[in-house]
Scaffold this active site. Structure first.
Site, PDB file in Angstrom:
ATOM      1  N   HIS A 188      29.079 -24.238  18.940  1.00 43.92           N
ATOM      2  CA  HIS A 188      30.343 -23.707  18.396  1.00 43.92           C
ATOM      3  C   HIS A 188      31.386 -23.643  19.514  1.00 43.92           C
ATOM      4  O   HIS A 188      31.152 -24.133  20.629  1.00 43.92           O
ATOM      5  CB  HIS A 188      30.107 -22.364  17.698  1.00 43.92           C
ATOM      6  CG  HIS A 188      29.576 -21.264  18.584  1.00 43.92           C
ATOM      7  ND1 HIS A 188      30.133 -20.932  19.801  1.00 43.92           N
ATOM      8  CD2 HIS A 188      28.526 -20.411  18.418  1.00 43.92           C
ATOM      9  CE1 HIS A 188      29.469 -19.915  20.324  1.00 43.92           C
ATOM     10  NE2 HIS A 188      28.475 -19.603  19.519  1.00 43.92           N
ATOM     11  N   HIS A 193      30.232 -22.668  23.182  1.00 41.62           N
ATOM     12  CA  HIS A 193      29.515 -23.697  23.947  1.00 41.62           C
ATOM     13  C   HIS A 193      30.473 -24.825  24.314  1.00 41.62           C
ATOM     14  O   HIS A 193      30.429 -25.374  25.412  1.00 41.62           O
ATOM     15  CB  HIS A 193      28.348 -24.261  23.133  1.00 41.62           C
ATOM     16  CG  HIS A 193      27.472 -23.192  22.528  1.00 41.62           C
ATOM     17  ND1 HIS A 193      27.434 -22.953  21.180  1.00 41.62           N
ATOM     18  CD2 HIS A 193      26.646 -22.289  23.100  1.00 41.62           C
ATOM     19  CE1 HIS A 193      26.605 -21.950  20.931  1.00 41.62           C
ATOM     20  NE2 HIS A 193      26.112 -21.524  22.093  1.00 41.62           N
ATOM     21  N   CYS A 223      13.608  -8.064  24.470  1.00 35.65           N
ATOM     22  CA  CYS A 223      14.451  -8.501  23.358  1.00 35.65           C
ATOM     23  C   CYS A 223      14.309 -10.011  23.246  1.00 35.65           C
ATOM     24  O   CYS A 223      14.675 -10.735  24.172  1.00 35.65           O
ATOM     25  CB  CYS A 223      15.915  -8.124  23.572  1.00 35.65           C
ATOM     26  SG  CYS A 223      16.980  -8.919  22.342  1.00 35.65           S
ATOM     27  N   CYS A 242      17.642 -12.010  23.397  1.00 32.66           N
ATOM     28  CA  CYS A 242      18.146 -12.192  24.778  1.00 32.66           C
ATOM     29  C   CYS A 242      17.124 -12.918  25.640  1.00 32.66           C
ATOM     30  O   CYS A 242      17.461 -13.360  26.725  1.00 32.66           O
ATOM     31  CB  CYS A 242      18.389 -10.864  25.486  1.00 32.66           C
ATOM     32  SG  CYS A 242      19.567  -9.758  24.778  1.00 32.66           S
ATOM     33  N   CYS A 269      18.317  -3.069  21.435  1.00 37.02           N
ATOM     34  CA  CYS A 269      18.878  -3.909  22.492  1.00 37.02           C
ATOM     35  C   CYS A 269      20.369  -3.616  22.654  1.00 37.02           C
ATOM     36  O   CYS A 269      21.098  -3.578  21.662  1.00 37.02           O
ATOM     37  CB  CYS A 269      18.657  -5.380  22.118  1.00 37.02           C
ATOM     38  SG  CYS A 269      19.735  -6.494  23.009  1.00 37.02           S
ATOM     39  N   HIS A 315      22.210  -6.940  21.213  1.00 36.41           N
ATOM     40  CA  HIS A 315      22.043  -7.323  19.803  1.00 36.41           C
ATOM     41  C   HIS A 315      21.949  -6.133  18.850  1.00 36.41           C
ATOM     42  O   HIS A 315      21.952  -6.312  17.633  1.00 36.41           O
ATOM     43  CB  HIS A 315      20.802  -8.220  19.643  1.00 36.41           C
ATOM     44  CG  HIS A 315      20.960  -9.528  20.327  1.00 36.41           C
ATOM     45  ND1 HIS A 315      20.593  -9.732  21.644  1.00 36.41           N
ATOM     46  CD2 HIS A 315      21.501 -10.689  19.902  1.00 36.41           C
ATOM     47  CE1 HIS A 315      20.883 -10.972  21.987  1.00 36.41           C
ATOM     48  NE2 HIS A 315      21.431 -11.570  20.964  1.00 36.41           N
ATOM     49  N   LYS A 359      34.338 -10.474  17.185  1.00 30.33           N
ATOM     50  CA  LYS A 359      33.230 -11.214  17.763  1.00 30.33           C
ATOM     51  C   LYS A 359      32.863 -12.359  16.806  1.00 30.33           C
ATOM     52  O   LYS A 359      32.858 -12.174  15.594  1.00 30.33           O
ATOM     53  CB  LYS A 359      32.051 -10.244  17.915  1.00 30.33           C
ATOM     54  CG  LYS A 359      31.002 -10.787  18.775  1.00 30.33           C
ATOM     55  CD  LYS A 359      29.994  -9.745  19.187  1.00 30.33           C
ATOM     56  CE  LYS A 359      28.943 -10.491  19.940  1.00 30.33           C
ATOM     57  NZ  LYS A 359      27.638 -10.389  19.702  1.00 30.33           N
ATOM     58  N   LYS A 384      27.807 -15.545  12.675  1.00 28.79           N
ATOM     59  CA  LYS A 384      27.541 -16.130  11.352  1.00 28.79           C
ATOM     60  C   LYS A 384      27.781 -15.101  10.260  1.00 28.79           C
ATOM     61  O   LYS A 384      28.341 -15.412   9.222  1.00 28.79           O
ATOM     62  CB  LYS A 384      26.090 -16.597  11.289  1.00 28.79           C
ATOM     63  CG  LYS A 384      25.957 -18.036  11.692  1.00 28.79           C
ATOM     64  CD  LYS A 384      24.629 -18.560  11.200  1.00 28.79           C
ATOM     65  CE  LYS A 384      24.610 -20.063  11.262  1.00 28.79           C
ATOM     66  NZ  LYS A 384      23.268 -20.600  11.210  1.00 28.79           N
TER      67      LYS A 384
HETATM   68  N1  MSP Z   1      19.821 -20.780  27.329  1.00 28.57           N
HETATM   69  C1  MSP Z   1      20.626 -19.787  27.948  1.00 28.57           C
HETATM   70  C2  MSP Z   1      21.221 -20.303  29.243  1.00 28.57           C
HETATM   71  C3  MSP Z   1      20.251 -20.818  30.252  1.00 28.57           C
HETATM   72  S1  MSP Z   1      21.055 -21.456  31.656  1.00 28.57           S
HETATM   73  C4  MSP Z   1      19.858 -21.661  32.779  1.00 28.57           C
HETATM   74  C5  MSP Z   1      21.750 -19.379  27.014  1.00 28.57           C
HETATM   75  N2  MSP Z   1      22.060 -20.239  26.036  1.00 28.57           N
HETATM   76  S2  MSP Z   1      23.175 -20.005  24.894  1.00 28.57           S
HETATM   77  O1  MSP Z   1      23.001 -21.077  23.938  1.00 28.57           O
HETATM   78  O2  MSP Z   1      23.120 -18.687  24.403  1.00 28.57           O
HETATM   79  O3  MSP Z   1      24.557 -20.278  25.583  1.00 28.57           O
HETATM   80  C6  MSP Z   1      25.242 -19.250  26.247  1.00 28.57           C
HETATM   81  C7  MSP Z   1      26.499 -19.834  26.833  1.00 28.57           C
HETATM   82  O4  MSP Z   1      27.338 -20.406  25.800  1.00 28.57           O
HETATM   83  C8  MSP Z   1      27.406 -18.806  27.486  1.00 28.57           C
HETATM   84  O5  MSP Z   1      26.972 -18.494  28.790  1.00 28.57           O
HETATM   85  C9  MSP Z   1      28.722 -19.528  27.452  1.00 28.57           C
HETATM   86  O6  MSP Z   1      28.725 -20.542  28.407  1.00 28.57           O
HETATM   87  C10 MSP Z   1      28.702 -20.145  26.062  1.00 28.57           C
HETATM   88  N3  MSP Z   1      29.186 -19.223  25.028  1.00 28.57           N
HETATM   89  C11 MSP Z   1      28.528 -18.883  23.891  1.00 28.57           C
HETATM   90  N4  MSP Z   1      29.341 -18.076  23.145  1.00 28.57           N
HETATM   91  C12 MSP Z   1      30.502 -17.864  23.795  1.00 28.57           C
HETATM   92  C13 MSP Z   1      31.740 -17.274  23.445  1.00 28.57           C
HETATM   93  N5  MSP Z   1      31.923 -16.579  22.340  1.00 28.57           N
HETATM   94  N6  MSP Z   1      32.768 -17.438  24.314  1.00 28.57           N
HETATM   95  C14 MSP Z   1      32.675 -18.204  25.429  1.00 28.57           C
HETATM   96  N7  MSP Z   1      31.533 -18.789  25.767  1.00 28.57           N
HETATM   97  C15 MSP Z   1      30.338 -18.408  25.132  1.00 28.57           C
HETATM   98  O7  MSP Z   1      22.301 -18.320  27.210  1.00 28.57           O
END
Ligand code: MSP
Length: 624
Positions: A18, A21, A126, A129, A144, A147, A294, A297
């Protein structure tokens, strides 16, 4: 030659990507492309995090084995990155065979050095997390803190990593390398966490099997975060990234702020323990909300970057996220703001610059503008490129774009002042040549941010040049084909259509801004004594993590104010800024500090950006 290695987090294969990412990945891509443009040896790595209990359970809920489930989501990630013009050098999956083995290397060294020992873990976990929590970190009802759902009690045999041993070395490292954790507010948080004391970390699990096996320890799989963090290093064992972990490489881990602890505490400790160099910088950016909420879904407000891009253009999406927030601050995404910026900065400023220039080149010079040795926009171009360079070195793409738009505006103003429509044919050609050269420079310098549209711009300028770091080039003429607008303007009807399509619920609920209720008269407005203020000193307010104490020069004297901006701005980044200041607010004491006025800033619960002026004005100047 400078060498630069940038990574994104490897994303969980929980769902398709989304806005959040896409944001991290687009920022990393713009930085990587910028370094390639500078001729630096550049590596850019992203990938997916596929092991652990969370993914195992998700796959099970869908009736799939974890690997085929992960394959599906990973494919969606790859496709999304292709669509968003993300140019990576490698894509790592933690299920790749090349990761499993070398990923264990730090582990092997830790074992040899006695930094890994067998024990028993009893505590809270958790799964969402994938994180262990101590009792005191949990919210009421053993839930948590992230969450807000009950955590699970686990009790199992586990290998431990001697994290406690690295408490002091880490603190020393942060002091000696302030660039290791950026921005500064995140560094302070991490430091405070480490100063509170580090306990040894449980690094293996025995109650499920979906993970990398611990060497010679049947039944144990490596804790998913240890497995995941190792990706950055294990990927450099592959041909595509060979050399990327060498001592002289600038290594940047770009992450979201919520995973700072893993990247700035656990990961460097693991590397220290294995005698491997540390990355240069862990840069934690802020979080996007959507219309102030925030993204989730359940709220039904998840922004799909691919949907937006297919309607408005990939580069328009990239431009918005790169430009809207300074890297490090939280941002709020609104579809309206996306269209507003698109129309103002892409359609009007840049698009129109190219459009009117090409139009005049055809009108006055039949599309052929001969070479000149003129340098009328050169100084402005050099200044913008220097500001771009500085911004990108400081990992601030938003400021980089701002610097380039200065050149866009300069070139538009130059056309207005030079008024080619009033000049002789020779002078017309000279003016147009200068503007075309500025456009050529822009088509290169903007390309890390908007690669596809800048290629189109070069085609419209009649150029067949690959992107490269540009300098003012006299002695070459332009022969320009007729083109179509780079960024067609979105008119009101189209805007309504897009908003209804992108966020149907919002479009219905949106009330007109001026429906009479809540309006104020001009006389009411005049009661506000708004003035230009310059921040000349700033410091944290003890025990108030949102507040900064500022000294503001308002021309007639200095004012002390307390501002709730510390989550977005560190004291050192704010000194010298000019803001709009409300001077006749009744003084108040906030957390024991006298506050005499208020600085204006954008954002609701959390400040997103400070108010400012588009050019210098003396402190004390009235704002109305
Ligand atoms: N798998 C772990 C990371 C391991 S790195 C060794 C993880 N994955 S995640 O799919 O949850 O992705 C988290 C990352 O996605 C955040 O650190 C950020 O880079 C990005 N984002 C996810 N949601 C976000 C927002 N709402 N806003 C900005 N970026 C965020 O954590």
């Amino acid at each position: 030659m400078k060498r630069f290695f940038i990574t994104t987090p490897i994303y969980y294969v929980t769902d398709v990507p989304h806005l959040g990412h896409a944001y991290t990945t687009v920022v990393a891509d713009a930085l990587a492309r910028y370094h390639r443009l500078r001729g630096h040896k550049t590596w850019f790595l992203t990938g997916t995090d596929e092991h652990g209990q969370k993914i195992a359970r998700m796959a099970e809920e869908r009736g799939l084995a974890p690997k085929p489930y992960a394959d599906k989501i990973t494919e969606a990630y790859r496709a999304a990155w292709r669509a968003l013009e993300i140019e990576t050098d490698d894509f790592i999956r933690t299920t790749d065979s090349a990761h499993g083995k070398p990923g264990q290397d730090p582990w092997d060294t830790h074992e040899k050095n006695g930094d890994i020992y067998l024990g028993n873990y009893e505590g809270w976990y958790c799964v969402a997390c994938e994180q262990f929590y101590t009792e005191k970190e949990l919210d009421a009802g053993q839930s948590c803190p992230v969450h807000k759902k009950p955590v699970e009690k686990i009790k199992e045999q586990s290998y431990y990593f001697r994290l406690s041993k690295y408490q002091q070395p880490l603190l020393d490292y942060y002091t000696q390398h302030p660039e290791f954790i950026l921005p500064a507010n995140r560094r302070n948080e991490v430091r405070a966490f480490v100063e509170r004391g580090l306990e040894d970390l449980s690094v293996s699990r025995t109650t499920f099997t979906w993970g990398v096996p611990v060497p010679d320890a049947p039944g144990h799989v490596i804790y998913v975060w240890i497995d995941a963090l190792s990706n950055y290093y294990s990927a450099t064992r592959r041909a595509a990234l060979a050399g990327a972990w060498d001592p002289d490489v600038e290594i940047v881990h770009l992450i979201g702020k919520e995973i700072s602890r893993f990247h700035a505490v656990y990961w460097p400790a693991m590397l220290m323990a294995a005698g491997i160099r540390l990355p240069t910088t862990v840069y934690a950016h802020g979080w996007w909300t959507v219309d102030g909420e925030k993204m989730s879904k359940t709220a039904g407000n998840v922004v799909d970057p691919l949907k937006l891009s297919s309607d408005i253009g990939v580069d328009a999406f990239r431009y918005f996220v790169l430009r809207e927030v300074p890297l490090g601050a939280d941002g709020d995404f609104s579809h309206e703001a996306l269209i507003t910026r698109y129309n103002a900065e892409l359609a009007n400023d840049l698009g129109n610059l190219l459009n009117r220039t090409l139009g005049m080149a055809h009108k006055y010079c039949a599309g052929k503008v001969p070479a000149h040795a003129s340098r009328e926009l050169e100084a402005g171009a050099i200044e913008s490129l220097a500001a771009l360079e500085k911004a990108m070195e400081e990992l601030q793409p938003s400021r980089g774009l701002e610097a380039l738009w200065q050149l866009v505006r300069n070139a538009n103003a130059y056309i207005d002042q030079a008024a080619p429509w009033k000049q002789s044919p020779e002078r017309q050609a000279e003016i147009l040549w200068n503007v075309l050269e500025a456009c050529r420079i822009l088509s290169h310098a903007v390309s890390p941010f908007l690669p596809e549209r800048m290629e189109a711009m070069r085609t419209q300028l009649g150029l067949a040049e690959a992107p490269a770091w540009p300098t003012w080039r006299t002695g070459k003429g332009f022969e320009v084909p007729t083109g179509t607008p780079l960024f067609p303007r979105i008119d009101d009807d189209r805007k309504k259509e897009l908003l209804a399509k992108w966020a149907p619920k919002r479009a219905e609920a949106a009330a007109p801004v001026s429906d009479g209720a809540g309006q104020i008269s001009y006389e009411d407005f005049q009661k506000l004594d708004l003035r230009v203020g310059k921040i000349i000193a700033a410091q944290a307010v003890p025990k108030a993590k949102k507040l900064l104490q500022l000294t503001v020069d308002i021309g007639t004297g200095q004012r002390q104010v307390v501002a709730g901006i510390a989550e977005t701005y560190g004291p050192e980044t704010i000194i010298g800024k000019t803001v709009i200041f409300l001077a006749n607010l009744k003084p108040a004491t906030i957390r024991g500090v006298l506050s005499e006025g208020m600085i204006l800033a954008a954002g609701e619960e959390q400040v997103v950006a400070l108010s400012g002026l588009d050019r210098d004005a003396a402190p004390g100047t009235k704002v109305r």
